[in-house]
Motif scaffolding. Structure first.
Motif, PDB file in Angstrom:
ATOM      1  N   SER A  39      -1.998 -23.383  18.641  1.00 47.90           N
ATOM      2  CA  SER A  39      -1.809 -24.084  17.375  1.00 47.90           C
ATOM      3  C   SER A  39      -0.516 -24.869  17.533  1.00 47.90           C
ATOM      4  CB  SER A  39      -1.718 -23.111  16.196  1.00 47.90           C
ATOM      5  OG  SER A  39      -0.592 -22.280  16.334  1.00 47.90           O
ATOM      6  N   PHE A  40      -0.199 -25.678  16.579  1.00 45.60           N
ATOM      7  CA  PHE A  40       0.979 -26.520  16.787  1.00 45.60           C
ATOM      8  C   PHE A  40       2.269 -25.843  16.335  1.00 45.60           C
ATOM      9  CE2 PHE A  40       3.833 -30.090  16.705  1.00 45.60           C
ATOM     10  CZ  PHE A  40       3.379 -30.886  17.748  1.00 45.60           C
ATOM     11  N   PHE A  41       2.239 -25.191  15.199  1.00 45.64           N
ATOM     12  CA  PHE A  41       3.488 -24.688  14.618  1.00 45.64           C
ATOM     13  C   PHE A  41       3.699 -23.195  14.796  1.00 45.64           C
ATOM     14  CE2 PHE A  41       2.481 -28.505  12.120  1.00 45.64           C
ATOM     15  CZ  PHE A  41       3.634 -29.240  12.383  1.00 45.64           C
ATOM     16  N   THR A  42       2.624 -22.407  14.758  1.00 46.70           N
ATOM     17  CA  THR A  42       2.789 -20.961  14.753  1.00 46.70           C
ATOM     18  C   THR A  42       3.014 -20.423  16.161  1.00 46.70           C
ATOM     19  OG1 THR A  42       0.395 -20.633  14.874  1.00 46.70           O
ATOM     20  CG2 THR A  42       1.400 -20.709  12.680  1.00 46.70           C
ATOM     21  N   TRP A  43       3.591 -19.226  16.209  1.00 48.34           N
ATOM     22  CA  TRP A  43       3.779 -18.520  17.468  1.00 48.34           C
ATOM     23  C   TRP A  43       2.412 -18.155  18.047  1.00 48.34           C
ATOM     24  CZ3 TRP A  43       7.693 -17.585  20.667  1.00 48.34           C
ATOM     25  CH2 TRP A  43       7.514 -16.611  21.649  1.00 48.34           C
ATOM     26  N   PRO A  44       2.225 -18.237  19.375  1.00 47.82           N
ATOM     27  CA  PRO A  44       3.260 -18.515  20.371  1.00 47.82           C
ATOM     28  C   PRO A  44       3.377 -19.980  20.780  1.00 47.82           C
ATOM     29  CG  PRO A  44       1.299 -17.736  21.481  1.00 47.82           C
ATOM     30  CD  PRO A  44       0.983 -17.719  20.006  1.00 47.82           C
ATOM     31  N   PRO A  89       6.886 -26.417  37.489  1.00 49.78           N
ATOM     32  CA  PRO A  89       7.198 -25.161  36.799  1.00 49.78           C
ATOM     33  C   PRO A  89       6.283 -24.926  35.599  1.00 49.78           C
ATOM     34  CG  PRO A  89       8.826 -26.824  36.259  1.00 49.78           C
ATOM     35  CD  PRO A  89       7.955 -27.420  37.320  1.00 49.78           C
ATOM     36  N   VAL A  90       6.062 -23.651  35.286  1.00 48.30           N
ATOM     37  CA  VAL A  90       5.170 -23.261  34.199  1.00 48.30           C
ATOM     38  C   VAL A  90       5.785 -22.074  33.453  1.00 48.30           C
ATOM     39  CG1 VAL A  90       2.857 -22.478  33.554  1.00 48.30           C
ATOM     40  CG2 VAL A  90       3.157 -23.943  35.560  1.00 48.30           C
ATOM     41  N   LEU A  91       5.690 -22.117  32.136  1.00 43.46           N
ATOM     42  CA  LEU A  91       6.018 -20.967  31.298  1.00 43.46           C
ATOM     43  C   LEU A  91       4.712 -20.420  30.750  1.00 43.46           C
ATOM     44  CD1 LEU A  91       7.923 -19.101  29.661  1.00 43.46           C
ATOM     45  CD2 LEU A  91       8.014 -20.894  27.917  1.00 43.46           C
ATOM     46  N   LEU A  92       4.419 -19.144  31.054  1.00 49.22           N
ATOM     47  CA  LEU A  92       3.187 -18.507  30.623  1.00 49.22           C
ATOM     48  C   LEU A  92       3.487 -17.445  29.571  1.00 49.22           C
ATOM     49  CD1 LEU A  92       1.280 -17.989  33.998  1.00 49.22           C
ATOM     50  CD2 LEU A  92       0.903 -19.770  32.285  1.00 49.22           C
ATOM     51  N   ASN A  93       2.800 -17.539  28.451  1.00 50.45           N
ATOM     52  CA  ASN A  93       2.948 -16.552  27.393  1.00 50.45           C
ATOM     53  C   ASN A  93       1.759 -15.602  27.417  1.00 50.45           C
ATOM     54  OD1 ASN A  93       2.268 -15.629  24.437  1.00 50.45           O
ATOM     55  ND2 ASN A  93       4.446 -16.152  24.414  1.00 50.45           N
ATOM     56  N   ALA A  94       2.015 -14.318  27.195  1.00 52.95           N
ATOM     57  CA  ALA A  94       0.938 -13.330  27.155  1.00 52.95           C
ATOM     58  C   ALA A  94       1.233 -12.294  26.088  1.00 52.95           C
ATOM     59  CB  ALA A  94       0.780 -12.650  28.513  1.00 52.95           C
ATOM     60  N   TYR A  95       0.176 -11.742  25.516  1.00 55.88           N
ATOM     61  CA  TYR A  95       0.307 -10.665  24.532  1.00 55.88           C
ATOM     62  C   TYR A  95      -0.584  -9.498  24.959  1.00 55.88           C
ATOM     63  CZ  TYR A  95       0.927  -8.376  20.031  1.00 55.88           C
ATOM     64  OH  TYR A  95       1.246  -7.473  19.047  1.00 55.88           O
ATOM     65  N   GLY A  96      -1.869  -9.558  24.668  1.00 52.23           N
ATOM     66  CA  GLY A  96      -2.798  -8.574  25.197  1.00 52.23           C
ATOM     67  C   GLY A  96      -2.693  -7.191  24.591  1.00 52.23           C
ATOM     68  N   CYS A  97      -2.544  -7.101  23.272  1.00 54.44           N
ATOM     69  CA  CYS A  97      -2.401  -5.800  22.620  1.00 54.44           C
ATOM     70  C   CYS A  97      -3.147  -5.776  21.294  1.00 54.44           C
ATOM     71  CB  CYS A  97      -0.933  -5.472  22.341  1.00 54.44           C
ATOM     72  SG  CYS A  97       0.180  -5.630  23.735  1.00 54.44           S
ATOM     73  N   TYR A  98      -3.609  -4.611  20.908  1.00 61.95           N
ATOM     74  CA  TYR A  98      -4.101  -4.310  19.560  1.00 61.95           C
ATOM     75  C   TYR A  98      -5.311  -5.139  19.144  1.00 61.95           C
ATOM     76  CZ  TYR A  98       0.729  -2.679  19.636  1.00 61.95           C
ATOM     77  OH  TYR A  98       1.918  -2.090  20.004  1.00 61.95           O
ATOM     78  N   GLY A  99      -5.967  -5.795  20.072  1.00 61.09           N
ATOM     79  CA  GLY A  99      -7.100  -6.617  19.696  1.00 61.09           C
ATOM     80  C   GLY A  99      -6.720  -7.845  18.901  1.00 61.09           C
ATOM     81  N   LYS A 100      -5.483  -8.317  19.057  1.00 56.10           N
ATOM     82  CA  LYS A 100      -5.039  -9.522  18.367  1.00 56.10           C
ATOM     83  C   LYS A 100      -5.275 -10.742  19.262  1.00 56.10           C
ATOM     84  CE  LYS A 100      -1.434  -7.579  15.398  1.00 56.10           C
ATOM     85  NZ  LYS A 100      -0.003  -7.663  15.007  1.00 56.10           N
ATOM     86  N   SER A 101      -5.770 -11.799  18.659  1.00 56.99           N
ATOM     87  CA  SER A 101      -6.020 -13.039  19.405  1.00 56.99           C
ATOM     88  C   SER A 101      -4.826 -13.968  19.280  1.00 56.99           C
ATOM     89  CB  SER A 101      -7.272 -13.738  18.876  1.00 56.99           C
ATOM     90  OG  SER A 101      -8.408 -12.919  19.037  1.00 56.99           O
ATOM     91  N   ARG A 102      -4.561 -14.705  20.326  1.00 53.34           N
ATOM     92  CA  ARG A 102      -3.495 -15.705  20.349  1.00 53.34           C
ATOM     93  C   ARG A 102      -4.114 -17.049  20.707  1.00 53.34           C
ATOM     94  NH1 ARG A 102      -1.169 -12.405  17.873  1.00 53.34           N
ATOM     95  NH2 ARG A 102       0.855 -11.476  18.267  1.00 53.34           N
ATOM     96  N   TRP A 103      -4.261 -17.924  19.689  1.00 53.48           N
ATOM     97  CA  TRP A 103      -4.885 -19.226  19.898  1.00 53.48           C
ATOM     98  C   TRP A 103      -3.834 -20.322  19.915  1.00 53.48           C
ATOM     99  CZ3 TRP A 103      -9.420 -18.150  21.447  1.00 53.48           C
ATOM    100  CH2 TRP A 103     -10.169 -17.129  20.867  1.00 53.48           C
TER     101      TRP A 103
END
Length: 772
Positions: free
Chosen positions: A545-550, A529-543
């Motif tokens: 990291s250990f503590f911050t969302w996502p 099983p896999v949980l996939l997170n996605a955003y893809g809006c407003y030119g914001k990057s999602r890298w």
């Protein structure tokens, strides 16, 4: 209820002319008719009965149908009443039954939200033991305090100290030359912080006499600004408005800050405050509602910059259409415009010695760096320092007295490159991580705080964080090219060797390679099983990291340790691979965001990493809208959906400019006042594409009553309409509403772990019910 109808045109004109209400969500700004309809007067040709819509079920007449069991003893979810309202836009007629949920003061609204919370609790009662187990795991992983180094401003260094019996850490300071510590700010003594508290800014003046700080006590992101005089510890200024960025001038008693208007459309004012005289005045006001303003101070401390920005994100280094400057030691002087919006470029300005530095997009979307004399910043005087390079994004520039440091990113990989005054490359720092977050400087950590440096030093402080590396702070001496570790946050019970992080590429429909940052236990069995997170809006990057969302690994380790892998899909619409990555999926290309997520899921199945019935997708805010729209395109591909505070009704949001950020969002999703953009947006809007014959995967949705970004009734309307269309009220749809806290959830206490544990337990339950 939202299907196109064929009505008699003369009858519609008569009905509109005689019953047009005054509460149209578009504010009368467009050619749109919104009508509240009394069910006793609705023509059969206009409104199909609930009996037909619900397979002859008897309609409910109470504001909210009570929780009940059906004939088989199965718990039924609540169902609010419908109040059909017609809208005619671009010759399309739609009706909406759940706009009334926006009337927060209506007791029926509160009754419905509480009924949904009650249903969520009862429908997931079988998970209570698992949830309690996960809560205990999360609490055991809480990191030790004091891991973040102190930062220096003038003669003091400032740091946080957390007493275990108190909910919030307090700010202290001590002289750089040595001496005892002094309490600066203890949020625990502010009335209301026992319920909710979020720091906005913490900004000391250069000499340490004053400290400006702001805080939010509801979660609606309206930060009250205060200025504290450290001579006696008293607050000498309180601004109860909505302050965001704050900077001190070099005279140590003049403060500049951005103030957001009460209608939340944008930050359109820069206010100057003389703390000693208590006199404040507005020095800049932006009248273009599609623009916003920021104020900041150069790394050197010598200049103040005022940025007029065009994009949704408030990242300090995003670039501006227009830039003004003022010497920091002349706060009462006249601002000078050094970049005109008519130039048509986006520029981020800094100061270094006898010149301005401009990171500018005139040569291409990945930016180049130029310098120009202080007295002539016109393009004819620009001299290139770093050229534009396709595929290499100049993300940030940071200035020390003798060193220029550039944060570059090629693909997902970041690097820090230092240059001397002649532009020659000195040190290059490349983290070992394939995909990670790198942060230059130290910050107070508030929502609107900015990072800072010791300008006159050659020592650069930066931090690296990833899926497998808790925040690690490093000091690098650029003159000697030597690094020294300052600290690493310790997470009890975490052993990085038990986990593996990697990057997988998935081929999208158009052949573009979409990266997926993944983490799993080394002993995980594939496929799994896999949980996939996605955003893809407003030119914001999602890298990663250990503590911050996502990433949130202190919580997600409970998933990983039960065999579930976690990944961030860097879909287009974000900016992980530069500005072209964002531009590829906006307005009439927004479908690419959704098809990228589909391609990523399919690729993981093809590679044998994920099971075909074991993929859960997750998104928050704009990302919540992304996963809801994607699930509607391919409901067969996803086992379940987590949509947290989702932008579920994009179309209605953009038709109401009183909604937070609605006007600026038209640049992202398109303007529904334009016919062809309306039709494209209408084709994937999660709310307007619900139907009785379109089943969706089990879905978790949440909202917050005091959310200042996605208002609570946006996800509430989505849930209500989805229940209405399902003959069984869609019992696998779970909706929770936070009565305390805002967009990002609880600020402290048991609620933080409980919210995460509930979602994790629900996800594990859905995966246990998969066929593989």
């Amino acid at each position: 209820m939202h299907e196109r109808q064929s009505f008699n045109a003369d009858w519609i004109k008569f009905f509109v002319d005689t019953t047009l209400s005054g509460d149209c969500s578009c504010g009368g700004e467009i050619s749109c008719q919104c009508i509240r309809i009394d069910s006793s007067t609705v023509s059969p040709d206009l409104h199909r009965s609930r009996e037909e819509m619900m397979n002859k079920k008897v309609p409910t007449t109470d504001p909210v149908s009570p929780l009940s069991d059906d004939a088989r003893g199965k718990l039924l979810p609540p169902l609010p009443r419908g109040e059909p309202r017609i809208r005619v836009l671009h010759d399309e007629v739609t009706t909406d039954g759940f706009s009334w949920l926006g009337a927060r003061g209506n007791p029926d609204v509160r009754a419905y939200l509480e009924a949904e919370n009650n249903y969520a609790e009862r429908a997931t009662a079988h998970l209570s033991a698992l949830k309690a187990e996960i809560i205990a795991e999360i609490e055991r992983r809480q990191p030790s305090e004091g891991a973040t180094p102190a930062f220096q401003v003038g003669p003091f260094e400032y740091f946080r100290r957390h007493e275990l019996e108190l909910p919030h850490p307090a700010w202290w300071r001590r002289p750089v030359t040595g001496g005892s510590a002094e309490l600066v700010l203890d949020p625990n003594v502010i009335e209301g912080t026992e319920v909710f508290y979020a720091l906005g800014v913490f900004e000391p003046s250069d000499d340490g006499r004053y400290v400006a700080f702001s805080f939010d006590l509801l979660g609606d992101e309206r930060y009250e600004l205060r200025v504290r005089d450290m001579a006696d510890g008293c607050d000498v200024w309180v601004d109860p408005g909505c302050a965001e960025r704050v900077v001190w001038a070099a005279d140590n008693h003049t403060l500049f800050f951005t103030r957001e208007r009460t209608d939340r459309r944008h930050n359109d004012q820069i206010v100057r405050l003389d703390v000693e005289t208590k006199i404040s005045d507005v020095v800049f006001q932006e009248v273009n509602e599609r623009l916003a303003v920021l104020v900041r101070r150069s790394n050197s401390g010598a200049w103040l910059f005022l940025d007029v920005i065009t994009t949704y994100s408030y990242s300090v280094q995003q670039g501006a259409a227009e830039v003004w400057c003022l010497p920091a030691d002349e706060p009462g002087g006249k601002w000078r415009r050094i970049v005109k919006r008519e130039l048509g470029h986006e520029i981020y300005a800094e100061h270094w010695g006898d010149r301005f530095l401009f990171r500018v997009d005139d040569a291409g979307p990945y930016w180049r760096l130029v310098h120009t004399p202080l007295d002539d910043p016109s393009p004819s005087s620009w001299e290139e320092v770093v050229p534009h390079r396709t595929g290499v994004t100049l993300e940030e520039i940071h200035v020390l007295e003798q060193h220029l440091v550039i944060l570059e990113r090629e693909g997902l990989s970041p690097r820090l490159v230092s240059r001397n005054g002649d532009g020659q490359i000195g040190t290059t720092i490349v983290p070992d991580e394939p995909s990670c977050t790198i942060t230059v400087g130290l910050s107070a950590g508030g929502s609107h705080s900015v990072t800072r440096h010791s300008f006159r030093s050659s020592k650069l402080v930066y931090s690296v964080s990833s899926f497998v590396t808790p925040d690690t702070f490093v000091e690098h001496d650029l003159a000697a090219d030597l690094s020294a570790g300052l600290s690493q946050t310790r997470v009890p019970g975490f052993d990085a060797a038990q986990y593996v992080a990697t990057v997988v590429m998935a081929e999208a429909e158009d052949g573009v390679e979409v990266p997926i940052s993944l983490i799993s236990r080394r002993d995980r069995r594939s496929p799994g099983p896999v949980l996939l997170n996605a955003y893809g809006c407003y030119g914001k990057s999602r890298w990663p990291s250990f503590f911050t969302w996502p990433s949130s690994l202190t919580k997600r380790l409970s998933l990983l340790d039960r065999g579930v892998a976690f990944g961030i899909v860097h879909v287009r619409g974000g900016a992980e691979l530069g500005r072209p990555w964002h531009q590829a999926a906006i307005r009439d290309r927004k479908y690419i965001t959704h098809t990228d997520l589909i391609a990523a899921a399919e690729r993981l199945v093809e590679q044998g990493f994920a099971t075909c019935d074991g993929i859960v997708i997750e998104g928050s805010s704009g990302g919540g809208g992304t996963v809801l729209a994607t699930a509607a395109l391919r409901p067969d591909l996803f086992r379940a959906v987590l949509a947290e505070v989702p932008l579920a009704d994009i179309l209605d949001t953009e038709l109401d400019f009183n909604m937070p950020y609605a006007l600026r969002e038209t640049a992202e999703y398109g303007d529904p006042r334009i016919a062809h953009e309306y039709r494209y947006l209408r084709s994937y809007d999660p709310y307007y594409n619900l139907s009785a014959d379109r089943p969706l995967p089990p879905t978790y949705v949440d909202a917050a009553l005091d959310d200042g970004q996605v208002l609570y009734y946006q996800p509430a309307r989505y849930v209500a309409k989805r229940r209405f269309y399902a003959a069984d009220r869609d019992p696998e749809l779970v909706f929770r509403v936070r009565m305390v806290g805002g967009h990002s959830g609880a600020s402290h206490g048991a609620g933080v772990a409980e919210e995460a544990a509930f979602r994790i337990a629900w996800t594990l339950d859905q995966l246990c019910n998969s066929s593989d």
